[in-house]
Design a protein around this motif. Structure first.
Motif, PDB file in Angstrom:
ATOM      1  N   VAL A   1      66.319 -97.889 -41.931  1.00 63.05           N
ATOM      2  CA  VAL A   1      67.745 -97.611 -42.080  1.00 63.05           C
ATOM      3  C   VAL A   1      68.036 -96.296 -41.380  1.00 63.05           C
ATOM      4  CG1 VAL A   1      69.629 -97.149 -43.706  1.00 63.05           C
ATOM      5  CG2 VAL A   1      67.854 -98.797 -44.305  1.00 63.05           C
ATOM      6  N   TYR A   2      69.056 -96.290 -40.560  1.00 62.66           N
ATOM      7  CA  TYR A   2      69.417 -95.057 -39.863  1.00 62.66           C
ATOM      8  C   TYR A   2      70.095 -94.084 -40.837  1.00 62.66           C
ATOM      9  CZ  TYR A   2      68.429 -96.515 -35.056  1.00 62.66           C
ATOM     10  OH  TYR A   2      67.807 -96.887 -33.885  1.00 62.66           O
ATOM     11  N   LEU A   3      69.713 -92.828 -40.731  1.00 64.34           N
ATOM     12  CA  LEU A   3      70.390 -91.772 -41.468  1.00 64.34           C
ATOM     13  C   LEU A   3      71.823 -91.672 -40.942  1.00 64.34           C
ATOM     14  CD1 LEU A   3      69.829 -89.428 -43.549  1.00 64.34           C
ATOM     15  CD2 LEU A   3      69.497 -87.956 -41.526  1.00 64.34           C
ATOM     16  N   PRO A   4      72.831 -91.717 -41.836  1.00 66.00           N
ATOM     17  CA  PRO A   4      74.213 -91.637 -41.355  1.00 66.00           C
ATOM     18  C   PRO A   4      74.426 -90.406 -40.480  1.00 66.00           C
ATOM     19  CG  PRO A   4      74.173 -92.253 -43.665  1.00 66.00           C
ATOM     20  CD  PRO A   4      72.764 -91.908 -43.290  1.00 66.00           C
ATOM     21  N   TYR A   5      75.212 -90.595 -39.416  1.00 64.49           N
ATOM     22  CA  TYR A   5      75.417 -89.526 -38.431  1.00 64.49           C
ATOM     23  C   TYR A   5      76.690 -88.745 -38.752  1.00 64.49           C
ATOM     24  CZ  TYR A   5      76.137 -87.230 -33.929  1.00 64.49           C
ATOM     25  OH  TYR A   5      76.340 -86.296 -32.945  1.00 64.49           O
ATOM     26  N   GLY A   6      76.588 -87.421 -38.725  1.00 63.42           N
ATOM     27  CA  GLY A   6      77.756 -86.566 -38.930  1.00 63.42           C
ATOM     28  C   GLY A   6      78.357 -86.736 -40.304  1.00 63.42           C
ATOM     29  N   ASP A   7      79.691 -86.817 -40.334  1.00 61.90           N
ATOM     30  CA  ASP A   7      80.400 -86.963 -41.602  1.00 61.90           C
ATOM     31  C   ASP A   7      80.544 -88.431 -42.029  1.00 61.90           C
ATOM     32  OD1 ASP A   7      80.733 -84.219 -41.744  1.00 61.90           O
ATOM     33  OD2 ASP A   7      82.645 -84.267 -40.641  1.00 61.90           O
ATOM     34  N   GLY A   8      80.149 -89.341 -41.172  1.00 65.43           N
ATOM     35  CA  GLY A   8      80.266 -90.760 -41.514  1.00 65.43           C
ATOM     36  C   GLY A   8      79.240 -91.183 -42.545  1.00 65.43           C
TER      37      GLY A   8
ATOM     38  N   LEU B   1      77.224 -99.495 -46.328  1.00 68.83           N
ATOM     39  CA  LEU B   1      77.777 -98.221 -46.776  1.00 68.83           C
ATOM     40  C   LEU B   1      76.972 -97.777 -47.992  1.00 68.83           C
ATOM     41  CD1 LEU B   1      80.038 -96.133 -46.306  1.00 68.83           C
ATOM     42  CD2 LEU B   1      81.416 -97.412 -47.956  1.00 68.83           C
ATOM     43  N   PRO B   2      76.078 -96.783 -47.840  1.00 68.54           N
ATOM     44  CA  PRO B   2      75.229 -96.359 -48.962  1.00 68.54           C
ATOM     45  C   PRO B   2      76.048 -95.760 -50.110  1.00 68.54           C
ATOM     46  CG  PRO B   2      74.343 -95.585 -46.873  1.00 68.54           C
ATOM     47  CD  PRO B   2      75.715 -96.088 -46.593  1.00 68.54           C
ATOM     48  N   LYS B   3      75.559 -95.994 -51.320  1.00 69.03           N
ATOM     49  CA  LYS B   3      76.232 -95.422 -52.487  1.00 69.03           C
ATOM     50  C   LYS B   3      76.015 -93.918 -52.591  1.00 69.03           C
ATOM     51  CE  LYS B   3      75.914 -99.575 -55.424  1.00 69.03           C
ATOM     52  NZ  LYS B   3      75.318-100.149 -56.662  1.00 69.03           N
ATOM     53  N   ALA B   4      74.861 -93.436 -52.181  1.00 69.10           N
ATOM     54  CA  ALA B   4      74.520 -92.015 -52.292  1.00 69.10           C
ATOM     55  C   ALA B   4      74.053 -91.496 -50.944  1.00 69.10           C
ATOM     56  CB  ALA B   4      73.432 -91.823 -53.346  1.00 69.10           C
ATOM     57  N   ASN B   5      73.998 -90.191 -50.832  1.00 71.67           N
ATOM     58  CA  ASN B   5      73.513 -89.585 -49.600  1.00 71.67           C
ATOM     59  C   ASN B   5      72.046 -89.955 -49.382  1.00 71.67           C
ATOM     60  OD1 ASN B   5      75.976 -88.312 -49.092  1.00 71.67           O
ATOM     61  ND2 ASN B   5      75.404 -86.483 -50.288  1.00 71.67           N
ATOM     62  N   LEU B   6      71.709 -90.247 -48.161  1.00 74.64           N
ATOM     63  CA  LEU B   6      70.344 -90.633 -47.810  1.00 74.64           C
ATOM     64  C   LEU B   6      69.626 -89.481 -47.124  1.00 74.64           C
ATOM     65  CD1 LEU B   6      70.972 -94.235 -46.400  1.00 74.64           C
ATOM     66  CD2 LEU B   6      70.252 -93.598 -48.717  1.00 74.64           C
TER      67      LEU B   6
ATOM     68  N   ARG C   1      65.811 -91.164 -38.757  1.00 71.56           N
ATOM     69  CA  ARG C   1      66.898 -90.610 -37.945  1.00 71.56           C
ATOM     70  C   ARG C   1      67.287 -91.607 -36.851  1.00 71.56           C
ATOM     71  NH1 ARG C   1      67.804 -85.468 -39.372  1.00 71.56           N
ATOM     72  NH2 ARG C   1      66.126 -84.343 -40.458  1.00 71.56           N
ATOM     73  N   PRO C   2      68.555 -91.605 -36.451  1.00 68.34           N
ATOM     74  CA  PRO C   2      69.010 -92.556 -35.410  1.00 68.34           C
ATOM     75  C   PRO C   2      68.161 -92.440 -34.149  1.00 68.34           C
ATOM     76  CG  PRO C   2      70.887 -91.503 -36.435  1.00 68.34           C
ATOM     77  CD  PRO C   2      69.664 -90.795 -36.982  1.00 68.34           C
TER      78      PRO C   2
END
Length: 209
Positions: free
Chosen positions: A93-100, A172-177, A203-204
């Motif tokens: 799973v890619y770590l969400p990028y920036g504020d997204g 859309l993850p429920k919590a920060n990854l 990481r992406p």
């Protein structure tokens, strides 16, 4: 004198009648023989026709029987119609990028069975709502976007390798990854049923787990 003439006439008449009877009997016998000969000729002709036709009729039947026997043997030895056999490698799973917060997940799926299957849906207790099955598209102008699809195939004896440039999962993850987190998933297949697996947060751009 009259009696002699009458007697002679009677004798002649009997002789003529007897001769006529013999002649008619001979003709009748000849007619019977001729009819028999005609019937024998017709029977012989029918037999010849049957002998000529039988190979033409029996050849396709024999060929069909051979083909059916070969198909039965092929199926019996396990080369056709075996069920799909799905294996899923733990994904990423890619770590969400920036504020997204929306991100993508990827899995490698193999089918070692003799029948194709389809991935029809994915869920995760760590995601808000459904996990979408998406495909990367490129427009004629060169732009790129992701399009949601209902399902995607996993061919018999083949594999489905998800990537950012093909099929992927959007969630859309429920919590920060954080890198190294483990995210559980359930992949549902049309014939193979649900398969539970996990994906590691990376990481992406990273392909390592």
């Amino acid at each position: 004198m009259s009696e002699t003439v009458d007697g002679t006439a009677d004798t002649v008449s009997e002789t003529v009648d007897g001769t006529a009877d013999e002649t008619m009997k001979a003709k009748a016998a000849g007619a019977v023989q001729a009819a028999g000969a005609v019937q024998e000729g017709r029977a012989a002709k029918r037999n010849r026709r049957l002998a000529d036709v039988l190979p033409v009729v029996l050849a396709p039947l024999a060929a069909s029987a051979v083909a059916l026997g070969g198909l039965t043997t092929w199926v019996g030895t396990g080369h056709a119609g075996t069920p799909a056999r799905i294996d899923v490698v733990p994904g990423r799973v890619y770590l969400p990028y920036g504020d997204g917060r929306e991100t993508a997940a990827f899995f490698d799926i193999a089918n070692s069975g003799g029948s194709g299957d389809r991935l029809t849906g994915v869920t995760s207790p760590a995601a808000l709502g459904e996990v979408a099955l998406t495909r990367h598209r490129v427009t004629e102008a060169g732009g790129a976007y992701r399009d949601e699809v209902a399902s995607t195939s996993v061919p018999a004896g083949g594999e489905l390798s998800m990537s950012p440039h093909g099929v992927s999962l959007t969630l859309l993850p429920k919590a920060n990854l954080e890198p190294g987190d483990i995210v559980p998933f359930t992949l549902r297949f049309e014939h193979g049923g649900p398969i539970r697996t996990v994906a590691v947060v990376v990481r992406p751009g990273s392909s390592s787990l």
